[in-house]
Design an enzyme around this catalytic site. Structure first.
Site, PDB file in Angstrom:
ATOM      1  N   GLU A 189     -28.311 147.523  43.584  1.00 47.31           N
ATOM      2  CA  GLU A 189     -27.426 148.532  43.405  1.00 47.31           C
ATOM      3  C   GLU A 189     -26.914 149.218  42.064  1.00 47.31           C
ATOM      4  OE1 GLU A 189     -25.735 151.790  45.077  1.00 47.31           O
ATOM      5  OE2 GLU A 189     -26.496 150.233  46.526  1.00 47.31           O
ATOM      6  N   LEU A 190     -26.646 150.159  42.341  1.00 49.82           N
ATOM      7  CA  LEU A 190     -26.017 150.689  41.251  1.00 49.82           C
ATOM      8  C   LEU A 190     -24.858 151.348  40.606  1.00 49.82           C
ATOM      9  CD1 LEU A 190     -26.785 152.075  38.005  1.00 49.82           C
ATOM     10  CD2 LEU A 190     -27.316 154.186  39.400  1.00 49.82           C
ATOM     11  N   ASN A 225     -30.535 149.657  37.865  1.00 45.40           N
ATOM     12  CA  ASN A 225     -30.938 151.371  37.647  1.00 45.40           C
ATOM     13  C   ASN A 225     -32.495 150.119  37.985  1.00 45.40           C
ATOM     14  OD1 ASN A 225     -32.009 153.191  37.990  1.00 45.40           O
ATOM     15  ND2 ASN A 225     -30.622 154.019  35.827  1.00 45.40           N
ATOM     16  N   SER A 226     -32.543 150.558  39.549  1.00 45.16           N
ATOM     17  CA  SER A 226     -34.032 150.226  40.107  1.00 45.16           C
ATOM     18  C   SER A 226     -35.276 151.180  39.081  1.00 45.16           C
ATOM     19  CB  SER A 226     -34.058 150.233  41.060  1.00 45.16           C
ATOM     20  OG  SER A 226     -33.189 149.202  41.825  1.00 45.16           O
ATOM     21  N   LEU A 248     -33.673 152.486  51.476  1.00 46.10           N
ATOM     22  CA  LEU A 248     -33.307 152.805  52.630  1.00 46.10           C
ATOM     23  C   LEU A 248     -32.771 153.831  53.063  1.00 46.10           C
ATOM     24  CD1 LEU A 248     -33.247 150.000  55.336  1.00 46.10           C
ATOM     25  CD2 LEU A 248     -35.286 151.675  55.402  1.00 46.10           C
ATOM     26  N   ASP A 267     -31.335 159.084  48.527  1.00 42.91           N
ATOM     27  CA  ASP A 267     -30.767 160.903  48.388  1.00 42.91           C
ATOM     28  C   ASP A 267     -31.779 161.201  48.139  1.00 42.91           C
ATOM     29  OD1 ASP A 267     -29.859 162.991  47.234  1.00 42.91           O
ATOM     30  OD2 ASP A 267     -28.080 162.047  46.451  1.00 42.91           O
ATOM     31  N   THR A 278     -28.917 148.350  58.260  1.00 38.71           N
ATOM     32  CA  THR A 278     -27.984 149.130  57.211  1.00 38.71           C
ATOM     33  C   THR A 278     -26.431 150.098  58.289  1.00 38.71           C
ATOM     34  OG1 THR A 278     -28.938 151.723  57.054  1.00 38.71           O
ATOM     35  CG2 THR A 278     -29.450 149.184  55.902  1.00 38.71           C
ATOM     36  N   GLU A 279     -25.896 150.045  56.715  1.00 38.40           N
ATOM     37  CA  GLU A 279     -24.858 150.613  57.489  1.00 38.40           C
ATOM     38  C   GLU A 279     -25.298 152.480  57.398  1.00 38.40           C
ATOM     39  OE1 GLU A 279     -24.772 148.452  55.234  1.00 38.40           O
ATOM     40  OE2 GLU A 279     -22.746 147.313  55.751  1.00 38.40           O
ATOM     41  N   GLU A 280     -25.812 152.768  56.664  1.00 34.50           N
ATOM     42  CA  GLU A 280     -26.841 154.264  56.887  1.00 34.50           C
ATOM     43  C   GLU A 280     -27.061 154.503  58.386  1.00 34.50           C
ATOM     44  OE1 GLU A 280     -25.959 157.241  55.587  1.00 34.50           O
ATOM     45  OE2 GLU A 280     -24.389 156.062  53.687  1.00 34.50           O
TER      46      GLU A 280
END
Length: 227
Positions: free
Chosen positions: A96-97, A129-130, A149, A152, A199-201
């Protein structure tokens, strides 16, 4: 952080961190320069830091105990937490960024380890940063699963270079993935059922009566190659 502040960020009822203390912008610019440590190569990745109950600082990590699942842009870690108990022998990591979101996932995992002795030792998270550093973390054909998942979509053409799924990056993802699953293995894979609900999204989409659309990509190996 003072002890009183630490206690305030933890829910008394669940023992888990309170998400409202770790709110951050929904998206970060993956093209900007961020300052965080990155291993020079996969061999420099510190397993003892992320999985202290499984590894010590002097352990030699063998092929069977390397990270196999990676959740790219893991958000608040919902999928990771679900997968941790579903695959207790599999090491997995979220990438995660956003710094506050990463800190939340760290605290969430630590709290779950305390309240569930012996569980959640196989899951961790790293701020990175993947889009830039995937080869620094994983060797060729190391991963069995990668998750992207609710990324953007960056609809505007000028922002297409910010997309986490692109022809250039697919080459890197293919490099770190093991060869393709068979159709039979894919149909029996319990992870597929979690993709839209863990996931939350995904939960937000469900609450709003929206739809999710899944795509499972498998690394295809040419017939003249074996890995």
């Amino acid at each position: 952080m003072p002890e009183t502040e630490v206690k305030a960020t933890i829910s008394k009822s669940t023992g888990l961190p309170r998400k409202r203390f770790y709110r951050a912008r929904a998206h970060s610019n993956p093209l900007s320069d961020s300052h965080f440590p990155v291993p020079i190569s996969p061999s420099q990745f510190d397993y003892s830091l992320h999985y202290p109950q499984i590894f010590t600082s002097t352990d030699q990590v063998d092929g069977s105990r390397k990270v196999q699942f990676a959740d790219i842009g893991c958000g608040f870690g919902g999928l990771l937490i679900s997968l941790s108990t579903l695959f207790p022998e599999t090491l997995m990591i979220g990438m995660e960024l956003r710094d506050k979101v990463t800190e939340y996932v760290k605290e969430r995992i630590l709290s779950l380890r305390v309240t569930n002795p012996g569980q959640y030792q196989n899951v961790s998270v790293v701020r990175t940063n993947s889009m830039k550093y995937i080869p620094n973390y994983f060797e060729k054909a190391q991963l069995t699963k990668m998750f992207f998942l609710f990324p953007d979509p960056h609809f505007k053409e000028k922002n297409h270079r910010r997309r986490v799924i692109s022809p250039f990056l697919l080459d890197e993802y293919a490099y770190v993935l093991k060869p393709a699953l068979t159709e039979k293995e894919l149909e029996a894979d319990p992870v597929v059922k979690l993709l839209s609900s863990a996931t939350e999204e995904g939960q937000k989409v469900a609450r709003n009566g929206g739809q999710t659309f899944q795509a499972v990509f498998r690394r295809i190996v040419p017939s003249d190659q074996t890995s």
